[in-house]
Scaffold this motif. Structure first.
Motif, PDB file in Angstrom:
ATOM      1  N   LYS B   4       0.710  -1.327   0.147  1.00 17.61           N
ATOM      2  CA  LYS B   4       0.039  -0.064  -0.126  1.00 17.61           C
ATOM      3  C   LYS B   4       0.807   1.343   0.063  1.00 17.61           C
ATOM      4  CE  LYS B   4      -4.032   1.630   2.484  1.00 17.61           C
ATOM      5  NZ  LYS B   4      -4.927   1.538   3.704  1.00 17.61           N
ATOM      6  N   SER B   5       1.713   1.152   1.042  1.00 13.81           N
ATOM      7  CA  SER B   5       2.740   2.514   0.864  1.00 13.81           C
ATOM      8  C   SER B   5       3.624   2.852  -0.176  1.00 13.81           C
ATOM      9  CB  SER B   5       3.553   2.610   2.381  1.00 13.81           C
ATOM     10  OG  SER B   5       4.204   1.367   2.385  1.00 13.81           O
ATOM     11  N   LEU B   7       2.962   1.778  -3.226  1.00 13.61           N
ATOM     12  CA  LEU B   7       1.806   2.143  -4.431  1.00 13.61           C
ATOM     13  C   LEU B   7       1.796   3.511  -4.201  1.00 13.61           C
ATOM     14  CD1 LEU B   7      -0.781  -0.756  -4.726  1.00 13.61           C
ATOM     15  CD2 LEU B   7       1.175  -0.384  -6.369  1.00 13.61           C
ATOM     16  N   ALA B   8       1.487   3.876  -3.204  1.00 14.83           N
ATOM     17  CA  ALA B   8       1.181   5.476  -2.771  1.00 14.83           C
ATOM     18  C   ALA B   8       2.504   6.402  -3.131  1.00 14.83           C
ATOM     19  CB  ALA B   8       1.063   5.639  -1.332  1.00 14.83           C
ATOM     20  N   ASP B   9       3.554   5.697  -2.627  1.00 15.06           N
ATOM     21  CA  ASP B   9       5.066   6.317  -3.080  1.00 15.06           C
ATOM     22  C   ASP B   9       4.977   6.721  -4.394  1.00 15.06           C
ATOM     23  OD1 ASP B   9       7.393   7.549  -2.411  1.00 15.06           O
ATOM     24  OD2 ASP B   9       8.343   5.580  -2.744  1.00 15.06           O
ATOM     25  N   TRP B  10       4.868   5.458  -5.403  1.00 16.77           N
ATOM     26  CA  TRP B  10       4.916   5.268  -6.824  1.00 16.77           C
ATOM     27  C   TRP B  10       3.956   6.475  -7.285  1.00 16.77           C
ATOM     28  CZ3 TRP B  10       5.322  -0.695  -7.367  1.00 16.77           C
ATOM     29  CH2 TRP B  10       6.790  -1.009  -7.178  1.00 16.77           C
ATOM     30  N   GLN B  11       2.892   6.749  -6.947  1.00 13.10           N
ATOM     31  CA  GLN B  11       1.845   7.412  -7.393  1.00 13.10           C
ATOM     32  C   GLN B  11       2.333   8.984  -7.131  1.00 13.10           C
ATOM     33  OE1 GLN B  11      -1.850   5.205  -5.524  1.00 13.10           O
ATOM     34  NE2 GLN B  11      -2.761   7.021  -6.845  1.00 13.10           N
ATOM     35  N   ALA B  21      -2.956   1.617  -9.867  1.00  7.37           N
ATOM     36  CA  ALA B  21      -2.612   1.278  -8.538  1.00  7.37           C
ATOM     37  C   ALA B  21      -3.728   0.370  -8.011  1.00  7.37           C
ATOM     38  CB  ALA B  21      -2.270   2.633  -7.555  1.00  7.37           C
ATOM     39  N   GLU B  22      -5.087   0.857  -8.344  1.00  5.33           N
ATOM     40  CA  GLU B  22      -6.274   0.065  -7.976  1.00  5.33           C
ATOM     41  C   GLU B  22      -6.379  -1.457  -8.370  1.00  5.33           C
ATOM     42  OE1 GLU B  22      -8.133   0.801  -5.377  1.00  5.33           O
ATOM     43  OE2 GLU B  22      -9.522  -1.038  -5.602  1.00  5.33           O
TER      44      GLU B  22
END
Lengths: 163, 383
Positions: B4-5, B7-11, B21-22
Motif C-alpha cells: 500500500k505504501s 503504491l502510494a509512493d509510486w503514485q 494502483a487500484e
C-alpha cells in the motif's frame, strides 16, 4: 517410444521390491541359534530396534587375512565357529560371508513401537539366555527372531504384559 | 515497505496512475487469497499423509508380513496405474505430478518396510541409493515440473552425503579419498553435461534445466568448500590416505588429467558453451590445496576470495547477475568469517563486538559500492 519408456520406469519400481519380497519370503536353509551379546537397549530401542552383536565365540579376526568367513562345524544346536579364508568354505557345515561385519559390527532387530518400552526394561534387567534365530544358506545369513530363554522376544513381552 | 505504501509512493512520484494502483491492489489481494487457500489445502493434505504414515509406522506389526507387504505393493501399483492413466491428459497434469511425488515416497517406504519385515541389515545409504535408482527414470518420464525435479535433486544430495559417509567408514582411506576427489572434480560437470543432452532436454526440459543448475550450484559449493582444506592443509589428507607423498601426487596427477580431458571433451561436445567456465574454475580449486600445500586461515581466505573474484568476472562477462551478486556477498561474508577465525576470542569483549559491528557495516558498504560500480560499468558498456 516415450510411452514404452514410461511404462518401463513405472514397472521397475514395482518389480524390484516385489522380487526382493519373493526372494526373502521364500528363503530356505538350515536354522541356527546364535547367542547374542552386547545388546544395547538403552536409547536406540526407543526408536524401533534392538542393537546387539553376535557372540560366535570364534577366534579373533586377525588370525585371518583377506576375504574371511565364519565357518560353523557341527549341528545348529552344538557347533564350533572359526574364522577362516573363504577358500575353506567347502569344509564347513555352514558358513557366513563378511566375517568382519558379523563379528564386530552391531546388528539391528526391528520390533513394534508398542512393545519397545517393555523390551527396554526387560533387556536391561534380564540375565537370561538371549539367542538369535538365523537362517544360513550359501554364505548369506538372515535374521528371523530374537529369543529370550527360548521364547520369541515379542511373544515373551506380550505374555508378560498380559499377566 | 508494504504494498500500500509502496503504491502510494509510486503514485506520488507520478510513476503510476490511481487506476493502475487500484488494479495492482485488487490483483495482489486476489493472489494472496488464492495462495492462502492453496496453503491451507496443502497443509491439510500434508497432515493427512503424516497421520497415515504415523498410524502405519506405529501399527505395522498388527498385520502379518505378507499382508502388509502385499498391501503396500498394491498401493504402489495403484498410484503407478494412475500416473499411466494421466500421462497424456493436460487437465490432470497437477494430479500426475502429485502421483509421481507420492509414488516416489511410497517406493522409499516400501523398501524400508521390506528391510524391517525381513530384518535386513543394510544401511540407510544403500536404501537411499536403491531408491534413487528405482525412481529416477519415473521422475524423468512423468515428473514434468521443476518442483519434482528439485525434490529429486534434494533426494540425490542426501543420498550422496550418506554414500560418502559410508565410503569413508567402509573403504580403505586412499580409495575413499580419491573417490571423493573424483566426485568433487567431475560430478558437477557430469550434471551440467547431462542437463545439456538433447534427448533429456526433449523428454523433460525442467529436469534438464535442474541438472544444469544443480551442476553449477554443486560446482560452486564444492569449489568454495575446497578452499577450507587450506585451514588444516592438504598434508593432513595425504597422511590420512597412508600413501607415500610421491605416490599420492602421482595418482592426483592422473585424476587431474582425467578431469582436464573431461572438461575439454564437454567443451567441444557442447559447442563451446561459455558457461562451462564455472564448473571448470571450481574443479581447478578442488586441486589447488594440493598444488599449493600450505596451511592456515589466510591461505584459506585467499583461495576463497580468489575463486569468488574469478567466478564474479565470469558472471560479469556472461551477464549472470545473480551469480555476480552472490560472489560479492560471498567475499564480504568470508572476510567476516576470517575476522571471527583470527580474532574470535576478542568477541567476548565489548571492544571485540564494536570492531565486529564496524567491520560488518564496512563490508556491507563495500559490497554495495562494488555492486553499484559493476552495475554502472555494465550499463555504460551496453549504452
Amino acid at each position: 517410444m516415450r510411452n514404452a519408456l514410461l511404462a518401463l520406469f513405472l514397472i521397475v519400481p514395482l518389480l524390484v521390491p516385489a522380487g526382493m519380497i519373493i526372494r526373502h519370503a521364500t528363503a530356505k536353509g538350515q536354522e541356527w541359534q546364535i547367542p547374542v551379546t552386547g545388546y544395547d537397549p538403552r536409547d536406540i530401542l526407543r526408536g524401533r530396534y534392538i542393537r546387539f552383536r553376535y557372540d560366535f565365540d570364534a577366534n579373533p579376526l586377525h588370525y585371518c587375512a583377506g576375504d574371511c568367513i565364519i565357518c560353523l562345524k557341527g549341528t545348529p544346536e552344538s557347533y564350533d565357529a572359526t574364522v577362516v579364508q573363504k577358500d575353506y568354505a567347502g569344509t564347513c557345515t555352514a558358513w557366513i560371508n563378511d566375517a568382519d561385519h558379523f563379528l564386530t559390527q552391531p546388528q539391528h532387530f526391528y520390533i513394534p513401537e508398542a512393545i519397545a518400552g517393555d523390551a527396554d526394561i526387560l533387556m536391561r534387567q534380564s540375565d537370561g539366555d538371549i539367542r538369535a534365530d538365523v537362517i544360513i544358506r550359501q554364505g548369506r545369513m538372515t535374521l528371523k527372531a530374537l529369543r529370550i530363554n527360548g521364547t520369541d522376544i515379542r511373544d515373551y513381552i506380550r505374555e508378560q504384559t498380559d499377566e | 515497505m508494504r504494498l500500500k505504501s509502496r503504491l502510494a509512493d509510486w503514485q506520488e512520484h507520478s510513476l503510476l496512475s490511481a487506476a493502475q494502483a487500484e488494479d495492482i491492489r485488487v490483483f495482489e489481494k486476489d493472489r494472496l487469497r488464492r495462495l492462502f487457500h492453496a496453503g491451507l489445502k496443502y497443509a491439510g493434505l500434508f497432515a493427512i499423509l503424516l497421520g497415515a504414515s504415523l498410524i502405519v509406522a506405529a501399527n505395522w506389526d498388527l498385520f502379518s508380513v505378507h499382508a502388509r507387504l502385499t498391501g503396500h505393493v498394491l498401493l504402489n501399483a495403484l498410484v503407478a496405474a494412475l500416473i499411466w492413466r494421466w500421462r497424456d491428459n493436460p487437465a490432470k497434469a497437477h494430479f500426475r505430478e502429485g502421483a509421481v511425488y507420492l509414488l516416489s515416497g511410497l517406493t522409499l517406504t516400501l523398501l524400508a518396510l521390506i528391510g524391517q519385515s525381513f530384518q535386513l541389515q543394510g544401511d540407510i545409504g544403500g536404501l537411499l541409493l536403491l531408491w534413487m535408482i528405482l525412481i529416477t527414470g519415473m521422475v524423468v518420464m512423468a515428473g514434468w515440473h521443476e518442483r519434482i525435479a528439485r525434490l529429486w535433486l534434494a533426494g540425490f544430495t542426501v543420498t550422496l552425503f550418506y554414500g560418502i559417509a559410508n565410503i569413508y567408514e567402509g573403504w580403505p582411506p586412499q580409495y575413499a579419498t580419491f573417490f571423493c576427489l573424483t566426485l568433487a572434480a567431475l560430478l558437477p560437470l557430469a550434471f551440467w553435461c547431462d542437463g545439456h543432452i538433447r534427448i533429456l532436454r526433449d523428454l523433460n526440459p525442467p529436469f534438464a534445466d535442474m541438472l544444469v543448475h544443480g551442476g553449477l550450484i554443486g560446482a560452486i559449493a564444492t569449489g568454495f568448500a575446497a578452499s577450507f582444506v587450506f585451514n588444516e592443509g592438504a598434508a593432513k589428507i595425504v597422511a590420512f590416505t597412508g600413501l607415500e607423498t610421491a605416490t599420492f601426487y602421482l595418482y592426483l596427477a592422473g585424476l587431474a588429467g582425467v578431469t582436464l580431458a573431461g572438461f575439454v571433451t564437454a567443451w567441444l561436445v557442447f559447442r563451446r558453451n561459455a558457461e562451462i567456465i564455472v564448473p571448470a574454475l571450481c574443479a581447478g580449486f578442488v586441486f589447488l590445496p594440493f598444488i599449493i600445500p600450505v596451511a592456515g586461515t589466510v591461505p584459506a581466505t585467499a583461495a576463497f576470495v580468489a575463486l569468488a573474484i574469478l567466478l564474479g568476472i565470469a558472471a560479469y562477462q556472461g551477464g549472470h547477475e545473480r551469480l555476480l551478486n552472490f560472489c560479492i556477498l560471498a567475499v564480504s561474508a568470508r572476510f567476516f568469517i576470517l575476522f571471527i577465525e583470527v580474532f574470535g576470542t576478542m568477541l567476548m569483549t565489548g571492544w571485540g563486538l564494536i570492531i565486529a559491528g564496524v567491520l560488518l557495516i564496512g563490508l556491507i558498504r563495500l559490497m554495495r559500492m562494488a555492486h553499484g560500480h559493476i552495475t554502472a560499468r555494465r550499463e555504460a558498456r551496453h549504452a
